[in-house]
Design an enzyme around this catalytic site. Structure first.
Site, PDB file in Angstrom:
ATOM      1  N   GLU A  63      23.761 -41.265  17.433  1.00 50.64           N
ATOM      2  CA  GLU A  63      24.001 -40.056  18.234  1.00 50.64           C
ATOM      3  C   GLU A  63      25.137 -39.221  17.649  1.00 50.64           C
ATOM      4  OE1 GLU A  63      23.336 -37.587  21.661  1.00 50.64           O
ATOM      5  OE2 GLU A  63      22.262 -39.436  21.209  1.00 50.64           O
ATOM      6  N   PHE A  89      16.389 -51.566  16.068  1.00 46.16           N
ATOM      7  CA  PHE A  89      17.292 -52.555  15.492  1.00 46.16           C
ATOM      8  C   PHE A  89      16.471 -53.483  14.601  1.00 46.16           C
ATOM      9  CE2 PHE A  89      18.412 -51.895  20.060  1.00 46.16           C
ATOM     10  CZ  PHE A  89      19.322 -50.877  19.830  1.00 46.16           C
ATOM     11  N   ARG A  91      18.018 -55.636  11.851  1.00 46.70           N
ATOM     12  CA  ARG A  91      18.724 -56.811  11.324  1.00 46.70           C
ATOM     13  C   ARG A  91      20.081 -56.882  12.018  1.00 46.70           C
ATOM     14  NH1 ARG A  91      18.353 -59.529   6.427  1.00 46.70           N
ATOM     15  NH2 ARG A  91      16.836 -58.040   5.664  1.00 46.70           N
TER      16      ARG A  91
END
Length: 137
Positions: A63, A89, A91
Site C-alpha cells: 500500500e 503471500f 514465502r
C-alpha cells in the site's frame, strides 16, 4: 502553486521515519514516477506469534510503496488514495531484509494500478501486491 514530482519526492524523503512506514522501518531507495524501491529490515516487531513476518506487513508495504509511486507520478495534479489492495503471500521469512519494488500496471486520469513485488536477500519472491489508487483532484 502545484507540486511537481520532484516536490512529492522531497516530501516523501522528509517524511521518512515517521508514520506507519516509519514504525515498521520502511526505508526508500529509489523513488521515481516509474518505479519505487523500499526496504524493511526483518525483526520481531514484524512477527506474528509463530515468528514469521505478519501478512499485514506485506499488505502495508504494498500500500505504501504503491501510494508513494502513484503520488510521484501524479505530481501536483492531485492526491492518491488506495481503494483496493490484494496481496498474495508466497514465502515466509524470519530474518534479513524485504525489498519491495513498485511498478505501474495502469495509470489513467481517474485511477492507477500498481504491482509491488517483495523479495528476500536471496531475491526470492515473498509476496506480490496489486494496489488500485484513485486520483483525487
Amino acid at each position: 502553486m502545484t507540486e511537481s514530482s520532484t516536490d512529492v519526492i522531497t516530501m516523501v524523503r522528509e517524511h521518512a521515519g515517521r508514520g506507519f512506514g516509519g514504525g515498521i522501518g520502511l526505508e526508500y531507495g529509489e523513488v521515481g514516477p516509474d518505479e519505487v524501491v523500499a526496504t524493511v529490515k526483518v525483526g520481531p516487531h514484524l512477527f506474528q506469534p509463530y515468528g514469521l513476518v505478519h501478512g499485514g506487513v506485506y499488505c502495508a508495504i504494498a500500500e505504501e510503496v504503491a501510494s508513494v509511486a502513484g503520488a510521484v507520478w501524479l505530481g501536483g495534479e492531485g492526491r492518491v488514495v488506495g481503494v483496493n489492495n490484494s496481496t498474495d503471500f508466497l514465502r515466509s521469512v524470519t530474518e534479513g531484509t524485504i525489498t519491495a519494488t513498485g511498478t505501474p500496471v495502469h495509470r489513467g486520469r481517474s485511477q492507477q494500478l500498481w504491482r509491488v513485488e517483495m523479495t528476500d536477500d536471496r531475491d526470492r519472491l515473498l509476496a506480490v501486491g496489486q494496489v488500485r489508487l484513485a486520483n483525487l483532484q
